[in-house]
Design a protein around this motif. Structure first.
Motif, PDB file in Angstrom:
ATOM      1  N   ILE A  91      49.473  38.418  35.409  1.00 46.48           N
ATOM      2  CA  ILE A  91      50.628  37.508  35.385  1.00 46.48           C
ATOM      3  C   ILE A  91      50.272  36.169  34.734  1.00 46.48           C
ATOM      4  O   ILE A  91      51.149  35.441  34.270  1.00 46.48           O
ATOM      5  CB  ILE A  91      51.175  37.277  36.814  1.00 46.48           C
ATOM      6  N   SER A  92      48.970  35.850  34.683  1.00 48.76           N
ATOM      7  CA  SER A  92      48.522  34.612  34.050  1.00 48.76           C
ATOM      8  C   SER A  92      47.039  34.754  33.729  1.00 48.76           C
ATOM      9  O   SER A  92      46.360  35.662  34.227  1.00 48.76           O
ATOM     10  CB  SER A  92      48.753  33.402  34.952  1.00 48.76           C
ATOM     11  N   SER A  93      46.514  33.839  32.902  1.00 43.79           N
ATOM     12  CA  SER A  93      45.100  33.893  32.550  1.00 43.79           C
ATOM     13  C   SER A  93      44.205  33.629  33.753  1.00 43.79           C
ATOM     14  O   SER A  93      43.100  34.152  33.843  1.00 43.79           O
ATOM     15  CB  SER A  93      44.803  32.868  31.450  1.00 43.79           C
ATOM     16  N   GLU A  94      44.704  32.819  34.723  1.00 39.68           N
ATOM     17  CA  GLU A  94      43.908  32.538  35.918  1.00 39.68           C
ATOM     18  C   GLU A  94      43.786  33.759  36.817  1.00 39.68           C
ATOM     19  O   GLU A  94      42.843  33.858  37.620  1.00 39.68           O
ATOM     20  CB  GLU A  94      44.513  31.381  36.713  1.00 39.68           C
ATOM     21  N   ALA A  95      44.746  34.692  36.706  1.00 35.23           N
ATOM     22  CA  ALA A  95      44.758  35.857  37.591  1.00 35.23           C
ATOM     23  C   ALA A  95      44.037  37.060  36.999  1.00 35.23           C
ATOM     24  O   ALA A  95      44.063  38.141  37.601  1.00 35.23           O
ATOM     25  CB  ALA A  95      46.204  36.232  37.925  1.00 35.23           C
ATOM     26  N   VAL A  96      43.373  36.895  35.837  1.00 35.52           N
ATOM     27  CA  VAL A  96      42.735  38.033  35.168  1.00 35.52           C
ATOM     28  C   VAL A  96      41.627  38.625  36.027  1.00 35.52           C
ATOM     29  O   VAL A  96      41.564  39.837  36.249  1.00 35.52           O
ATOM     30  CB  VAL A  96      42.189  37.599  33.796  1.00 35.52           C
ATOM     31  N   ASN A  97      40.744  37.780  36.553  1.00 37.81           N
ATOM     32  CA  ASN A  97      39.631  38.289  37.354  1.00 37.81           C
ATOM     33  C   ASN A  97      40.116  38.989  38.620  1.00 37.81           C
ATOM     34  O   ASN A  97      39.579  40.026  39.026  1.00 37.81           O
ATOM     35  CB  ASN A  97      38.682  37.152  37.720  1.00 37.81           C
ATOM     36  N   THR A  98      41.143  38.419  39.247  1.00 39.09           N
ATOM     37  CA  THR A  98      41.715  39.060  40.435  1.00 39.09           C
ATOM     38  C   THR A  98      42.309  40.415  40.088  1.00 39.09           C
ATOM     39  O   THR A  98      42.130  41.398  40.826  1.00 39.09           O
ATOM     40  CB  THR A  98      42.788  38.153  41.054  1.00 39.09           C
ATOM     41  N   ALA A  99      42.994  40.473  38.949  1.00 40.05           N
ATOM     42  CA  ALA A  99      43.591  41.737  38.514  1.00 40.05           C
ATOM     43  C   ALA A  99      42.523  42.778  38.232  1.00 40.05           C
ATOM     44  O   ALA A  99      42.681  43.962  38.575  1.00 40.05           O
ATOM     45  CB  ALA A  99      44.449  41.495  37.271  1.00 40.05           C
ATOM     46  N   VAL A 100      41.397  42.358  37.633  1.00 41.25           N
ATOM     47  CA  VAL A 100      40.307  43.293  37.353  1.00 41.25           C
ATOM     48  C   VAL A 100      39.753  43.867  38.653  1.00 41.25           C
ATOM     49  O   VAL A 100      39.500  45.072  38.767  1.00 41.25           O
ATOM     50  CB  VAL A 100      39.200  42.586  36.551  1.00 41.25           C
ATOM     51  N   ASP A 101      39.577  43.000  39.659  1.00 38.87           N
ATOM     52  CA  ASP A 101      39.056  43.471  40.949  1.00 38.87           C
ATOM     53  C   ASP A 101      40.013  44.456  41.598  1.00 38.87           C
ATOM     54  O   ASP A 101      39.595  45.500  42.129  1.00 38.87           O
ATOM     55  CB  ASP A 101      38.818  42.283  41.875  1.00 38.87           C
ATOM     56  N   GLU A 102      41.290  44.153  41.564  1.00 42.72           N
ATOM     57  CA  GLU A 102      42.287  45.039  42.177  1.00 42.72           C
ATOM     58  C   GLU A 102      42.362  46.380  41.452  1.00 42.72           C
ATOM     59  O   GLU A 102      42.445  47.439  42.077  1.00 42.72           O
ATOM     60  CB  GLU A 102      43.651  44.354  42.183  1.00 42.72           C
ATOM     61  N   ILE A 103      42.336  46.352  40.116  1.00 43.45           N
ATOM     62  CA  ILE A 103      42.389  47.598  39.355  1.00 43.45           C
ATOM     63  C   ILE A 103      41.140  48.437  39.613  1.00 43.45           C
ATOM     64  O   ILE A 103      41.215  49.668  39.778  1.00 43.45           O
ATOM     65  CB  ILE A 103      42.535  47.290  37.848  1.00 43.45           C
ATOM     66  N   THR A 104      39.981  47.778  39.659  1.00 46.54           N
ATOM     67  CA  THR A 104      38.732  48.498  39.926  1.00 46.54           C
ATOM     68  C   THR A 104      38.773  49.177  41.286  1.00 46.54           C
ATOM     69  O   THR A 104      38.403  50.356  41.431  1.00 46.54           O
ATOM     70  CB  THR A 104      37.545  47.526  39.866  1.00 46.54           C
ATOM     71  N   GLN A 105      39.243  48.454  42.324  1.00 44.84           N
ATOM     72  CA  GLN A 105      39.325  49.024  43.658  1.00 44.84           C
ATOM     73  C   GLN A 105      40.316  50.182  43.705  1.00 44.84           C
ATOM     74  O   GLN A 105      40.056  51.223  44.330  1.00 44.84           O
ATOM     75  CB  GLN A 105      39.736  47.926  44.654  1.00 44.84           C
ATOM     76  N   VAL A 123      36.330  48.859  33.129  1.00 46.04           N
ATOM     77  CA  VAL A 123      37.437  47.900  33.057  1.00 46.04           C
ATOM     78  C   VAL A 123      36.968  46.714  32.235  1.00 46.04           C
ATOM     79  O   VAL A 123      35.984  46.052  32.587  1.00 46.04           O
ATOM     80  CB  VAL A 123      37.877  47.435  34.464  1.00 46.04           C
ATOM     81  N   ARG A 124      37.649  46.451  31.148  1.00 45.92           N
ATOM     82  CA  ARG A 124      37.246  45.360  30.264  1.00 45.92           C
ATOM     83  C   ARG A 124      38.414  44.430  30.021  1.00 45.92           C
ATOM     84  O   ARG A 124      39.569  44.869  29.934  1.00 45.92           O
ATOM     85  CB  ARG A 124      36.747  45.902  28.921  1.00 45.92           C
ATOM     86  N   THR A 125      38.091  43.154  29.921  1.00 42.55           N
ATOM     87  CA  THR A 125      39.123  42.143  29.641  1.00 42.55           C
ATOM     88  C   THR A 125      39.034  41.715  28.178  1.00 42.55           C
ATOM     89  O   THR A 125      38.038  41.978  27.491  1.00 42.55           O
ATOM     90  CB  THR A 125      38.937  40.920  30.538  1.00 42.55           C
ATOM     91  N   GLN A 126      40.066  41.035  27.720  1.00 42.24           N
ATOM     92  CA  GLN A 126      40.067  40.544  26.345  1.00 42.24           C
ATOM     93  C   GLN A 126      38.947  39.535  26.121  1.00 42.24           C
ATOM     94  O   GLN A 126      38.404  39.431  25.028  1.00 42.24           O
ATOM     95  CB  GLN A 126      41.427  39.894  26.036  1.00 42.24           C
TER      96      GLN A 126
END
Length: 362
Positions: A91-105, A123-126
């Motif tokens: 939803i935002s650039s600040e939430a990228v790491n949180t999103a990665v953790d949630e997707i990984t789990q 899982v890789r980010t831009q």
């Protein structure tokens, strides 16, 4: 969304074409709605055409694409029941790491992985992709810079060798110039200009080949081609620097060639001092100097590289060039009085010397 829920659930054989695909198949400016295209062995109905998106940052054509429902591709084309890759957006650039953790789990749960087991997915980010691309770019830049540096050094050594050969072969020219008044700085400037001209000529050829090659590759691969004037100027600057740097030593060597003219330097010297004088001559010659010695001393004469024998007599009976050549050649010349006496100091040439009667006859 490009397709309806019905298309996804029923694996409908519909597709949307990119501009490049549509133009290649149906011609520029056409609207192929309702047309049928075959992908593999499966016919698809065209339900739309994407607007032009141009090229990506990596040079890939974003319009060379065909989009179909995911379920259709799985069942009709790929023959799989799972996805090889998923794209997600935070939803935002600040939430990228949180999103990665949630997707990984979430994926670990779906893949039924225990706590001690490694992920069987990535899982890789831009940001990570950009960092990898940046590291790759730096490595390629370093590699190309190393190749360019080696090429410049090799080219510079080639220029230096050519100039050294030129200096050696033009000793006579350098001596004549200095004899008529040229100074060492004048000779230095002349050879530096020649080295600079040689390197700039190579720079012109290199730039011309580079521009031509880039144009040819651009036309073949349909890549955009932008040639920076600053890059061309930098290439010529480096060519000039290489020419001056590697041309300095040959030019300096040419400028340091000094011509010494000595008239009877052995007069009044003890024979041991004559030996020291010959050693001094050798040092001057090894340093690049040239010596012209007017001398009657046979120790000096036999050590010469080249002899000009004047005669045949002294005073009004002399002043003519009787013979020229190496000491061995002078000994074999029947007209040379110097050769007659020199033969006694060069025993190896004595048998080749004509007799005195022959010399008198000639």
């Amino acid at each position: 969304s490009y397709f309806t829920t019905y298309d996804e659930r029923t694996a409908a054989k519909v597709c949307i074409l990119g501009q490049t695909v549509a133009e290649n198949l149906f011609g520029a400016g056409s609207i192929p709605l309702g047309a049928t295209v075959q992908i593999g062995n499966v016919p698809f109905s065209v339900v739309g055409v994407l607007t032009s998106k141009g090229q990506s940052s990596m040079g890939q054509d974003n319009d060379d694409i065909v989009i179909a429902p995911f379920s259709t591709v799985q069942q009709k084309l790929a023959g799989t029941i799972y996805a090889n890759m998923l794209f997600a957006s935070a939803i935002s650039s600040e939430a990228v790491n949180t999103a990665v953790d949630e997707i990984t789990q979430f994926l670990r749960i779906k893949h039924d992985l225990r706590s001690w087991q490694q992920n069987d997915f990535t899982v890789r980010t831009q940001t990570e992709i950009a960092s990898t691309a940046d590291a790759t770019t730096k490595t390629m830049t370093l590699l190309l810079a190393s190749v360019a540096a080696i090429s410049l050094i090799v080219g510079g050594i080639g220029i230096m060798n050519i100039m050294l050969v030129s200096v050696t072969e033009r000793t006579r020219e350098i001596g004549i110039r200095m004899a008529v008044g040229a100074r060492g700085g004048d000779v230095l400037t002349q050879f530096l200009i020649e080295a600079l001209t040689l390197s700039l000529a190579g720079g012109i050829i290199g730039v011309a080949l580079g521009v031509l090659t880039s144009r040819v590759v651009s036309n073949i691969q349909k890549w955009p081609n932008v040639i920076s004037p600053q890059a061309i100027g930098l290439a010529f600057a480096f060519a000039a620097i290489i020419g001056i740097f590697f041309g300095w030593y040959p030019a300096r060597k040419a400028a340091n060639r000094i011509l010494y003219i000595l008239d009877e330097p052995t007069t009044g010297l003890h024979f041991e001092d004559v030996g020291k004088l010959l050693m001094a001559f050798k040092k001057l010659i090894d340093g690049g100097a040239s010596l012209v010695v007017i001398e009657h001393n046979l120790d000096i004469i036999k050590s010469a590289d080249w002899i000009i024998d004047l005669g045949p007599e002294g005073g009004s009976g002399g002043g003519l060039i009787v013979a020229t050549g190496t000491p061995e050649e002078i000994v074999r010349n029947p007209r040379s009085h110097t050769g007659h006496w020199l033969a006694r100091m060069l025993p190896s040439a004595d048998t080749e010397r004509p007799s005195s009667q022959q010399e008198v006859v000639v």
